[in-house]
Design an enzyme around this catalytic site. Structure first.
Site, PDB file in Angstrom:
ATOM      1  N   SER A  20     -11.905  84.814  29.362  1.00 48.86           N
ATOM      2  CA  SER A  20     -11.148  84.394  30.539  1.00 48.86           C
ATOM      3  C   SER A  20     -10.039  85.393  30.828  1.00 48.86           C
ATOM      4  O   SER A  20      -9.601  86.133  29.941  1.00 48.86           O
ATOM      5  CB  SER A  20     -10.570  82.991  30.339  1.00 48.86           C
ATOM      6  OG  SER A  20      -9.802  82.919  29.144  1.00 48.86           O
ATOM      7  N   GLU A  22      -6.236  86.147  33.114  1.00 44.53           N
ATOM      8  CA  GLU A  22      -5.097  85.576  33.824  1.00 44.53           C
ATOM      9  C   GLU A  22      -4.574  86.576  34.848  1.00 44.53           C
ATOM     10  O   GLU A  22      -4.445  87.763  34.573  1.00 44.53           O
ATOM     11  CB  GLU A  22      -3.967  85.214  32.850  1.00 44.53           C
ATOM     12  CG  GLU A  22      -2.769  84.570  33.565  1.00 44.53           C
ATOM     13  CD  GLU A  22      -1.790  83.944  32.601  1.00 44.53           C
ATOM     14  OE1 GLU A  22      -2.187  82.979  31.916  1.00 44.53           O
ATOM     15  OE2 GLU A  22      -0.659  84.442  32.509  1.00 44.53           O
ATOM     16  N   THR A  54      -1.097  82.218  37.570  1.00 45.64           N
ATOM     17  CA  THR A  54       0.212  81.726  37.154  1.00 45.64           C
ATOM     18  C   THR A  54       1.001  81.124  38.318  1.00 45.64           C
ATOM     19  O   THR A  54       0.640  81.254  39.486  1.00 45.64           O
ATOM     20  CB  THR A  54       1.054  82.833  36.501  1.00 45.64           C
ATOM     21  OG1 THR A  54       1.362  83.824  37.492  1.00 45.64           O
ATOM     22  CG2 THR A  54       0.315  83.480  35.352  1.00 45.64           C
ATOM     23  N   TYR A  55       2.100  80.508  37.941  1.00 45.55           N
ATOM     24  CA  TYR A  55       2.963  79.744  38.854  1.00 45.55           C
ATOM     25  C   TYR A  55       4.355  80.306  38.680  1.00 45.55           C
ATOM     26  O   TYR A  55       4.919  80.248  37.588  1.00 45.55           O
ATOM     27  CB  TYR A  55       2.905  78.293  38.395  1.00 45.55           C
ATOM     28  CG  TYR A  55       3.258  77.225  39.392  1.00 45.55           C
ATOM     29  CD1 TYR A  55       2.433  76.952  40.466  1.00 45.55           C
ATOM     30  CD2 TYR A  55       4.387  76.434  39.210  1.00 45.55           C
ATOM     31  CE1 TYR A  55       2.717  75.919  41.342  1.00 45.55           C
ATOM     32  CE2 TYR A  55       4.685  75.401  40.074  1.00 45.55           C
ATOM     33  CZ  TYR A  55       3.840  75.139  41.146  1.00 45.55           C
ATOM     34  OH  TYR A  55       4.129  74.115  41.998  1.00 45.55           O
ATOM     35  N   ALA A  57       8.387  81.260  38.592  1.00 42.90           N
ATOM     36  CA  ALA A  57       9.534  80.510  38.087  1.00 42.90           C
ATOM     37  C   ALA A  57      10.043  79.542  39.156  1.00 42.90           C
ATOM     38  O   ALA A  57      10.254  79.922  40.307  1.00 42.90           O
ATOM     39  CB  ALA A  57      10.654  81.461  37.665  1.00 42.90           C
ATOM     40  N   HIS A  83      -2.053  77.099  37.361  1.00 42.07           N
ATOM     41  CA  HIS A  83      -0.895  76.735  36.549  1.00 42.07           C
ATOM     42  C   HIS A  83      -0.028  75.744  37.333  1.00 42.07           C
ATOM     43  O   HIS A  83       0.076  75.816  38.562  1.00 42.07           O
ATOM     44  CB  HIS A  83      -0.060  77.968  36.222  1.00 42.07           C
ATOM     45  CG  HIS A  83      -0.713  78.912  35.268  1.00 42.07           C
ATOM     46  ND1 HIS A  83      -0.007  79.715  34.398  1.00 42.07           N
ATOM     47  CD2 HIS A  83      -2.026  79.198  35.045  1.00 42.07           C
ATOM     48  CE1 HIS A  83      -0.841  80.445  33.686  1.00 42.07           C
ATOM     49  NE2 HIS A  83      -2.077  80.146  34.068  1.00 42.07           N
ATOM     50  N   ARG A 113       5.887  73.530  30.934  1.00 38.67           N
ATOM     51  CA  ARG A 113       7.251  73.149  31.281  1.00 38.67           C
ATOM     52  C   ARG A 113       7.788  74.093  32.344  1.00 38.67           C
ATOM     53  O   ARG A 113       8.375  73.680  33.330  1.00 38.67           O
ATOM     54  CB  ARG A 113       8.165  73.184  30.048  1.00 38.67           C
ATOM     55  CG  ARG A 113       9.514  72.547  30.297  1.00 38.67           C
ATOM     56  CD  ARG A 113      10.538  72.976  29.283  1.00 38.67           C
ATOM     57  NE  ARG A 113      10.880  74.390  29.431  1.00 38.67           N
ATOM     58  CZ  ARG A 113      11.820  75.004  28.732  1.00 38.67           C
ATOM     59  NH1 ARG A 113      12.488  74.331  27.813  1.00 38.67           N
ATOM     60  NH2 ARG A 113      12.074  76.280  28.922  1.00 38.67           N
ATOM     61  N   ASP A 115       9.640  77.999  33.664  1.00 41.91           N
ATOM     62  CA  ASP A 115      10.939  78.674  33.590  1.00 41.91           C
ATOM     63  C   ASP A 115      11.718  78.446  34.869  1.00 41.91           C
ATOM     64  O   ASP A 115      11.164  78.533  35.964  1.00 41.91           O
ATOM     65  CB  ASP A 115      10.740  80.175  33.391  1.00 41.91           C
ATOM     66  CG  ASP A 115       9.989  80.491  32.107  1.00 41.91           C
ATOM     67  OD1 ASP A 115      10.330  79.875  31.081  1.00 41.91           O
ATOM     68  OD2 ASP A 115       9.067  81.326  32.147  1.00 41.91           O
ATOM     69  N   ALA A 132       6.664  69.298  28.893  1.00 44.06           N
ATOM     70  CA  ALA A 132       5.307  69.494  29.401  1.00 44.06           C
ATOM     71  C   ALA A 132       4.407  68.323  29.024  1.00 44.06           C
ATOM     72  O   ALA A 132       3.482  67.984  29.763  1.00 44.06           O
ATOM     73  CB  ALA A 132       4.745  70.805  28.864  1.00 44.06           C
ATOM     74  N   GLN A 184       0.465  82.287  23.933  1.00 43.83           N
ATOM     75  CA  GLN A 184       1.252  83.423  24.396  1.00 43.83           C
ATOM     76  C   GLN A 184       0.712  84.689  23.732  1.00 43.83           C
ATOM     77  O   GLN A 184       0.090  84.642  22.671  1.00 43.83           O
ATOM     78  CB  GLN A 184       2.707  83.223  24.004  1.00 43.83           C
ATOM     79  CG  GLN A 184       3.625  84.358  24.427  1.00 43.83           C
ATOM     80  CD  GLN A 184       5.068  84.080  24.084  1.00 43.83           C
ATOM     81  OE1 GLN A 184       5.836  83.714  24.951  1.00 43.83           O
ATOM     82  NE2 GLN A 184       5.433  84.241  22.833  1.00 43.83           N
ATOM     83  N   GLN A 221       7.081  98.843  29.484  1.00 47.46           N
ATOM     84  CA  GLN A 221       6.763  97.537  30.056  1.00 47.46           C
ATOM     85  C   GLN A 221       6.552  96.491  28.974  1.00 47.46           C
ATOM     86  O   GLN A 221       7.079  95.371  29.062  1.00 47.46           O
ATOM     87  CB  GLN A 221       5.503  97.649  30.922  1.00 47.46           C
ATOM     88  CG  GLN A 221       5.089  96.347  31.589  1.00 47.46           C
ATOM     89  CD  GLN A 221       3.738  96.484  32.274  1.00 47.46           C
ATOM     90  OE1 GLN A 221       2.750  96.857  31.637  1.00 47.46           O
ATOM     91  NE2 GLN A 221       3.704  96.203  33.570  1.00 47.46           N
ATOM     92  N   PHE A 225       8.494  92.935  28.264  1.00 45.83           N
ATOM     93  CA  PHE A 225       7.802  91.649  28.243  1.00 45.83           C
ATOM     94  C   PHE A 225       8.094  90.879  26.962  1.00 45.83           C
ATOM     95  O   PHE A 225       8.385  89.681  26.990  1.00 45.83           O
ATOM     96  CB  PHE A 225       6.284  91.866  28.344  1.00 45.83           C
ATOM     97  CG  PHE A 225       5.796  92.139  29.731  1.00 45.83           C
ATOM     98  CD1 PHE A 225       6.644  92.145  30.817  1.00 45.83           C
ATOM     99  CD2 PHE A 225       4.451  92.390  29.950  1.00 45.83           C
ATOM    100  CE1 PHE A 225       6.190  92.394  32.101  1.00 45.83           C
ATOM    101  CE2 PHE A 225       3.969  92.641  31.227  1.00 45.83           C
ATOM    102  CZ  PHE A 225       4.841  92.648  32.299  1.00 45.83           C
ATOM    103  N   HIS A 275      -8.425  85.067  25.848  1.00 47.37           N
ATOM    104  CA  HIS A 275      -7.819  84.949  27.181  1.00 47.37           C
ATOM    105  C   HIS A 275      -7.008  86.221  27.407  1.00 47.37           C
ATOM    106  O   HIS A 275      -6.022  86.481  26.704  1.00 47.37           O
ATOM    107  CB  HIS A 275      -6.914  83.721  27.239  1.00 47.37           C
ATOM    108  CG  HIS A 275      -6.375  83.420  28.608  1.00 47.37           C
ATOM    109  ND1 HIS A 275      -7.191  83.072  29.666  1.00 47.37           N
ATOM    110  CD2 HIS A 275      -5.096  83.409  29.096  1.00 47.37           C
ATOM    111  CE1 HIS A 275      -6.446  82.854  30.732  1.00 47.37           C
ATOM    112  NE2 HIS A 275      -5.180  83.065  30.429  1.00 47.37           N
TER     113      HIS A 275
END
Length: 295
Positions: A20, A22, A54-55, A57, A83, A113, A115, A132, A184, A221, A225, A275
């Site tokens: 998968s 992301e 993703t969603y 912040a 997400h 949950r 950020d 969450a 993560q 980078q 991260f 993932h």
């Protein structure tokens, strides 16, 4: 579209890994075109099982997240996970959003949950969620969704009680109705194995625990991260990144080698799949999958 929990069950029965990807919602129209017209088609050539989007912040990319998920499913026929976070949402707003998501034909969610925008400490929205787990409970009360949650092999950066306590909170999310766990990013597989063994052997968790892997594209980078998310760069890896400095081409080549070795070891050790955090790029992830014989 398939439910992600069914994808993992079918691949487990076939003794094959689930692959998968992301993506994150781009900030510009050109970024949208690059993702939808170039990156995703290039990655689809590897025949992945699903992807996630993703969603931002504070829910700042909610509409774009759903737009991308919808287009991936309609235009490419690939199962997509949206997400969804607790930040700046009341229970009533989430219920309305779930109805919208259902109308789009989206059946898979990653409940987080989240950020707060601008950083800082998380504050529950009045009438909303503190954890969450509560978001998972609300989604599970509705039929037809497969729910994923995040796991942290090194412990969540905000969990002051330590990683073992954080892993206990993950079990609570699973008991609330989560079907699978995406971790993560991490760079030392020993961290994942300690996480997996504690959850499966001590806490009795049975859902898929899926390692999240990022092929390094740039030394600068990845250091940024990991500082933000609390992931550790092992000493040997850190030394190599220091040697590479600002040479992003060399860093990306090294990143492919490192990620391929990580993934091969994880799959040999029974991981249900990988993932990939693609960073909206295709070349490195495709190269890793080719090295693994999975493209």
């Amino acid at each position: 579209m398939q439910l992600v929990r069914d994808i993992y069950a079918a691949k487990r029965a076939a003794r094959k890994p689930v692959i998968s990807f992301e993506f994150f919602p781009p900030k510009t129209d050109e970024g949208d075109r690059a993702l939808l017209d170039r990156t995703i088609p290039a990655l689809l050539a590897t025949r992945p099982d699903y992807c996630s989007v993703t969603y931002g912040a504070g829910g700042t990319t909610r509409d774009k997240t759903l737009m991308i998920v919808d287009r991936i499913q309609r235009e490419h026929g690939l199962t997509a996970v949206a997400h969804l976070t607790c930040v700046n949402h009341t229970r009533e707003q989430v219920s309305e959003l779930l109805a919208q998501i259902r109308r789009l034909g989206v059946r898979n969610l990653l409940a987080l949950r989240g950020d707060p925008p601008g950083g800082g400490e998380f504050q529950a929205t009045p009438g909303g969620f503190e954890y969450a787990r509560q978001l998972v409970e609300l989604i599970r009360a509705q039929d037809g969704f497969s729910i994923g949650v995040a796991g942290f092999p090194e412990g969540h950066v905000a969990c002051r009680e330590g990683k073992v306590a954080d892993w206990g909170h993950l079990k609570e999310k699973i008991e609330a109705g989560a079907d699978f766990v995406l971790t993560q990013l991490f760079f030392d597989n020993a961290d994942f194995y300690a996480f997996r063994d504690h959850l499966t052997k001590k806490l009795g968790v049975k859902v898929p625990l899926v390692p999240g892997i990022v092929p390094i594209l740039s030394a600068t980078q990845i250091k940024r991260f990991t500082t933000m998310c609390g992931a550790r760069i092992p000493a040997a890896l850190g030394s190599r990144l220091d040697e590479l400095g600002d040479d992003d081409e060399a860093a990306a080549k090294f990143g492919i080698e490192y990620a391929a070795e990580q993934c091969a070891d994880l799959l040999r050790s029974g991981a249900p799949g990988i993932h990939f955090y693609t960073l909206n790029k295709s070349a490195s992830t495709v190269a890793v999958l080719k090295r693994l014989g999975l493209a």
